[in-house]
Enzyme design. Sequence first.
Site, PDB file in Angstrom:
ATOM      1  N   GLU A 121       1.743 -11.055  -2.861  1.00 28.42           N
ATOM      2  CA  GLU A 121       2.555 -10.678  -4.016  1.00 28.42           C
ATOM      3  C   GLU A 121       4.047 -11.839  -3.909  1.00 28.42           C
ATOM      4  O   GLU A 121       4.433 -11.896  -5.154  1.00 28.42           O
ATOM      5  CB  GLU A 121       3.057  -9.123  -3.996  1.00 28.42           C
ATOM      6  CG  GLU A 121       4.015  -8.908  -2.852  1.00 28.42           C
ATOM      7  CD  GLU A 121       3.441  -8.620  -1.549  1.00 28.42           C
ATOM      8  OE1 GLU A 121       4.055  -7.821  -0.880  1.00 28.42           O
ATOM      9  OE2 GLU A 121       2.256  -8.892  -1.357  1.00 28.42           O
ATOM     10  N   HIS A 142      -4.095  -4.225   4.823  1.00 25.70           N
ATOM     11  CA  HIS A 142      -3.687  -2.549   4.350  1.00 25.70           C
ATOM     12  C   HIS A 142      -5.062  -1.949   4.682  1.00 25.70           C
ATOM     13  O   HIS A 142      -4.702  -0.912   5.452  1.00 25.70           O
ATOM     14  CB  HIS A 142      -3.604  -2.652   2.944  1.00 25.70           C
ATOM     15  CG  HIS A 142      -2.247  -3.033   2.499  1.00 25.70           C
ATOM     16  ND1 HIS A 142      -2.091  -4.250   1.848  1.00 25.70           N
ATOM     17  CD2 HIS A 142      -1.156  -2.424   2.866  1.00 25.70           C
ATOM     18  CE1 HIS A 142      -0.822  -4.399   1.646  1.00 25.70           C
ATOM     19  NE2 HIS A 142      -0.063  -3.305   1.999  1.00 25.70           N
ATOM     20  N   ASP A 151       2.627  -1.949  -1.499  1.00 21.64           N
ATOM     21  CA  ASP A 151       3.986  -2.635  -1.307  1.00 21.64           C
ATOM     22  C   ASP A 151       3.931  -3.783  -2.454  1.00 21.64           C
ATOM     23  O   ASP A 151       4.952  -4.737  -2.280  1.00 21.64           O
ATOM     24  CB  ASP A 151       3.862  -3.598   0.011  1.00 21.64           C
ATOM     25  CG  ASP A 151       2.779  -4.455   0.019  1.00 21.64           C
ATOM     26  OD1 ASP A 151       1.643  -4.540  -0.820  1.00 21.64           O
ATOM     27  OD2 ASP A 151       2.502  -4.969   1.135  1.00 21.64           O
ATOM     28  N   GLU A 241       1.960   4.607   0.327  1.00 19.13           N
ATOM     29  CA  GLU A 241       1.669   3.976   1.740  1.00 19.13           C
ATOM     30  C   GLU A 241       2.153   4.779   2.847  1.00 19.13           C
ATOM     31  O   GLU A 241       1.379   4.832   3.903  1.00 19.13           O
ATOM     32  CB  GLU A 241       1.922   2.286   1.622  1.00 19.13           C
ATOM     33  CG  GLU A 241       1.739   1.386   2.804  1.00 19.13           C
ATOM     34  CD  GLU A 241       2.115  -0.038   2.518  1.00 19.13           C
ATOM     35  OE1 GLU A 241       2.425  -0.487   3.587  1.00 19.13           O
ATOM     36  OE2 GLU A 241       1.840  -0.575   1.374  1.00 19.13           O
TER      37      GLU A 241
END
Length: 256
Positions: A121, A142, A151, A241
Amino acid sequence: MARFDSYRDAFPNARLTRKPNGVLEVVLHSEGGKLVFDGHTHEQFVDLFHAIGEDRDTRAVILTGSGDAFMDAISPEGFDFFTPQGYDKIFREGRKVLGNILDIEVPMIAALNGPVLLHSEYALLTDIILATPETVFQDKPHFEFGIVPGDGMHILWPEVIGSIRGRYFLLTRQILDARTAQDWGVVNEIVPRDRLLARAHEIADGIAALPPLTGRYTRIALTQRLRRLVEEGTGYGLALEGISAADVARRMAAQA
């Protein structure tokens, strides 16, 4: 306003150099080699991108990595996903780092020197993405840790490659090679590794030659939609998360 001399050597995992024309090159690394991302770099990069965004003398930014990968290695060192206080720190930093990248109000170029298996990202928040033939994209850690990719990955990948493709990419841990990534609109150019930085500087020099406010305000104009998406979705994604991390902790405790 930050001055380059005040932060140039402040970040142990980022090598910063700036040319007289205002083109700033940021090389992410660990002890001069390939970056190993951990809780300490997670904290450090919040301040790194903030400092860059506060420097009005920078005209364009090139973000790249060291060694044979942009970012493909992660360590749990410095992370605490399993206590409220520990995750509060991750939550704050996770929101801040994306906001601080977007607060860099000059055009950004990602020069991806190899695999991007985590925190892609960061690259997706830049304006121009160059890759090498060896570059691949994946969201690897993840699901390996058993937690939600909340995130910013959950926002930006569906935005860039489309909702169905983006969800598939995250849910299956799909590996995208550079050519597919280019076909899907993630990558602008594929450049041989030995030409990658030269090409990035060529583009950045052209941007730096624009009137200062033209380059700066164009970046601001082009990122308004991303700002809204990131602001709306990052806190919620990180909360999910954190809940999944708490569940992992509970399961680990039950098995102990």
